[in-house]
Motif scaffolding. Structure first.
Motif, PDB file in Angstrom:
ATOM      1  N   PHE A  30      11.996 -43.992  -2.469  1.00  0.00           N
ATOM      2  CA  PHE A  30      12.992 -44.024  -1.395  1.00  0.00           C
ATOM      3  C   PHE A  30      12.426 -44.680  -0.147  1.00  0.00           C
ATOM      4  O   PHE A  30      13.085 -45.525   0.480  1.00  0.00           O
ATOM      5  N   ASN A  49      13.648 -48.090   1.894  1.00  0.00           N
ATOM      6  CA  ASN A  49      14.335 -47.866   3.170  1.00  0.00           C
ATOM      7  C   ASN A  49      13.417 -47.949   4.381  1.00  0.00           C
ATOM      8  O   ASN A  49      13.804 -47.538   5.479  1.00  0.00           O
ATOM      9  N   ASP A  84      14.768 -49.365   7.654  1.00  0.00           N
ATOM     10  CA  ASP A  84      15.969 -48.761   8.225  1.00  0.00           C
ATOM     11  C   ASP A  84      15.643 -47.342   8.694  1.00  0.00           C
ATOM     12  O   ASP A  84      15.728 -46.396   7.911  1.00  0.00           O
ATOM     13  N   ALA A 105      18.373 -44.600   7.886  1.00  0.00           N
ATOM     14  CA  ALA A 105      18.448 -44.199   6.480  1.00  0.00           C
ATOM     15  C   ALA A 105      17.185 -43.481   6.033  1.00  0.00           C
ATOM     16  O   ALA A 105      17.225 -42.614   5.153  1.00  0.00           O
ATOM     17  N   LEU A 106      16.063 -43.802   6.669  1.00  0.00           N
ATOM     18  CA  LEU A 106      14.789 -43.212   6.285  1.00  0.00           C
ATOM     19  C   LEU A 106      14.776 -41.700   6.489  1.00  0.00           C
ATOM     20  O   LEU A 106      13.960 -40.990   5.889  1.00  0.00           O
ATOM     21  N   TRP A 113      14.696 -39.266   3.359  1.00  0.00           N
ATOM     22  CA  TRP A 113      13.583 -39.447   2.422  1.00  0.00           C
ATOM     23  C   TRP A 113      13.428 -38.294   1.424  1.00  0.00           C
ATOM     24  O   TRP A 113      12.973 -38.489   0.299  1.00  0.00           O
ATOM     25  N   GLU A 139      22.797 -51.105  -1.838  1.00  0.00           N
ATOM     26  CA  GLU A 139      22.145 -50.973  -0.544  1.00  0.00           C
ATOM     27  C   GLU A 139      20.917 -50.072  -0.678  1.00  0.00           C
ATOM     28  O   GLU A 139      20.841 -49.231  -1.584  1.00  0.00           O
ATOM     29  N   PRO A 140      19.933 -50.223   0.215  1.00  0.00           N
ATOM     30  CA  PRO A 140      18.674 -49.462   0.090  1.00  0.00           C
ATOM     31  C   PRO A 140      18.845 -47.948   0.026  1.00  0.00           C
ATOM     32  O   PRO A 140      18.167 -47.289  -0.761  1.00  0.00           O
ATOM     33  N   LEU A 141      19.755 -47.362   0.844  1.00  0.00           N
ATOM     34  CA  LEU A 141      19.908 -45.903   0.851  1.00  0.00           C
ATOM     35  C   LEU A 141      20.368 -45.365  -0.502  1.00  0.00           C
ATOM     36  O   LEU A 141      19.677 -44.507  -1.089  1.00  0.00           O
ATOM     37  N   GLY A 179      17.749 -46.040  -3.213  1.00  0.00           N
ATOM     38  CA  GLY A 179      16.579 -45.166  -3.118  1.00  0.00           C
ATOM     39  C   GLY A 179      16.849 -43.802  -3.714  1.00  0.00           C
ATOM     40  O   GLY A 179      15.987 -43.220  -4.385  1.00  0.00           O
ATOM     41  N   SER A 195      25.347 -41.062   0.491  1.00  0.00           N
ATOM     42  CA  SER A 195      24.270 -40.297  -0.153  1.00  0.00           C
ATOM     43  C   SER A 195      24.833 -39.387  -1.239  1.00  0.00           C
ATOM     44  O   SER A 195      24.266 -39.279  -2.329  1.00  0.00           O
TER      45      SER A 195
END
Length: 401
Positions: A112, A116, A119, A122-123, A126, A288-290, A293, A364
């Motif tokens: 994750f 991310n 960002d 978004a981090l 985690w 997207e990264p979120l 992850g 999420s």
């Protein structure tokens, strides 16, 4: 949960079915003309005031902060029982699932974070893919009935219990804010009182629950998440009372709470937190990264982390493979641990608080649904293949090494 582990796995999977039905019902309502009524229900204010004590929250927060504290109380009771009498009572028994749980939390978090890292907003999520839903994971395993070796059941149960405890530690350390020294002092005093009662052999649950209620209010007001109070109370309840031939207070409370947790608290939590509007959602958003992850962390991070940690611990002589199972069993079961669902959704509500984060929360939750469903299906298929290709041993693998 007071039953033997072998008895537990012969129960049906009704709790898991009710849980997922509650989630899908909320999803349907949130995307129907009933959506405004659903949101209005969750936003209903509930005010509790006694003298200078004043607690006002909406229904959603009473479920997340109040009812879930009871669920975490059950976790505390289960962890303590496993440490004293169960699968974690000796170092040799505990090390294998302990190492597996650590690996199963670290690798999903790393996946994750790598995706991310650029960002900061978004981090904050985690910890979402680090969690495992014990009810769903064990529910899927229960579908195989007597095909499952007892030692594999013990391993997965111990792993899930440690994973839940790890999630509690994460919540306590990383999702606390605006700490109140006065409230924390009261919480510490209440905790000391609980363990003093334990040391003095107090057996009546009424006293523990009264002090536990004070502890919950103090933790709630302290800035630490209130569910932590449930775990502390669970650890304070005595499993047995010295020099007294009476029923176990811990087992009695655990047995009483378990059906309420399985059939009421967790379904209510799922219903209250799974209503995600899909009108602004598109499949391209999953890249997207979120969401990537979360999904990859649950689906791949969990089994990779668990399997790698188990392999390394065996090679280094830190732990040994439980009797009656092979590494393929462990790898297959580790996929099921990617079912995050309840715990991952719970961490999401803490990771992205406030009205400004609705989009992150909804994305999420969708990712958790997808990752958990894929992990359930893949884990089921992997276990089915492993049970078909590996014959059961003719030894009682439930006996300790």
């Amino acid at each position: 949960m007071g039953k033997k582990i072998s008895d537990f796995f012969q129960l049906d999977t009704a709790p898991g079915i009710i849980l997922i039905a509650s989630a899908f019902l909320a999803l349907l309502i949130a995307n129907s003309p009933l959506a405004p009524y659903y949101l209005a229900l969750l936003d209903t204010p509930i005010h509790f005031k006694v003298g200078s004590l004043d607690i006002e929250k909406n229904l959603l927060l009473w479920i997340n902060d109040g009812l879930m504290a009871i669920f975490f109380l059950l976790i505390g009771l289960e962890v303590k029982r496993e440490l004293i009498q169960g699968a974690l009572r000796t170092r040799s028994r505990a090390m294998f699932p302990l190492m597996a749980a650590i690996g199963g939390m670290v690798i999903p978090v790393l996946i994750f974070v790598v995706l991310n890292v650029n960002d900061p907003e978004a981090l904050g999520g985690w910890a979402i893919p680090a969690a495992t839903d014990i009810a769903f994971t064990l529910g899927v395993l229960a579908l195989f009935g007597k095909q499952v070796p007892v030692s594999l059941k013990v391993f997965l149960l111990a792993l899930a219990v440690i994973d839940d405890l790890g999630a509690v530690i994460i919540i306590a350390l990383f999702f606390s804010s605006d700490l109140s020294i006065i409230a924390l002092s009261i919480a510490v005093l209440a905790s000391v009182t609980l363990f003093y009662m334990n040391a003095k052999g107090v057996a009546r649950l009424t006293g523990y629950l009264l002090v536990g209620g004070i502890l919950w209010v103090a933790v709630l007001k302290s800035g630490v998440h209130a569910t932590v109070a449930g775990v502390i109370l669970g650890f304070a309840i005595p499993l047995r009372i010295k020099h007294h031939r009476i029923r176990s207070p811990l087992r009695y409370l655990e047995h009483g709470i378990h059906p309420w947790s399985s059939f009421a608290i967790l379904p209510l939590f799922a219903f209250a937190n799974s209503g995600v509007p899909l009108d602004n959602f598109s499949l391209s958003m999953l890249a997207e990264p979120l969401p990537l992850g979360i999904t990859l962390g649950l689906l791949f991070g969990k089994p990779i982390g668990i399997s790698l940690a188990c392999y390394i611990s065996i090679k280094l002589g830190i732990a040994s493979m439980p009797k009656g199972i092979q590494f393929m069993h462990v790898m297959s079961a580790s996929i099921l641990c990617g079912i995050g669902f309840t715990m991952s959704i719970f961490i999401t509500t803490l990771a992205f608080p406030g009205t400004d984060n609705h989009a992150l929360v909804d994305l999420s939750r969708i990712s958790i649904f997808i990752g958990s469903i894929l992990a359930a299906v893949c884990g089921y298929l992997a276990l089915k293949y492993s049970f078909k290709t590996i014959s059961r041993p003719l030894v009682d693998e439930s006996q300790p090494d």
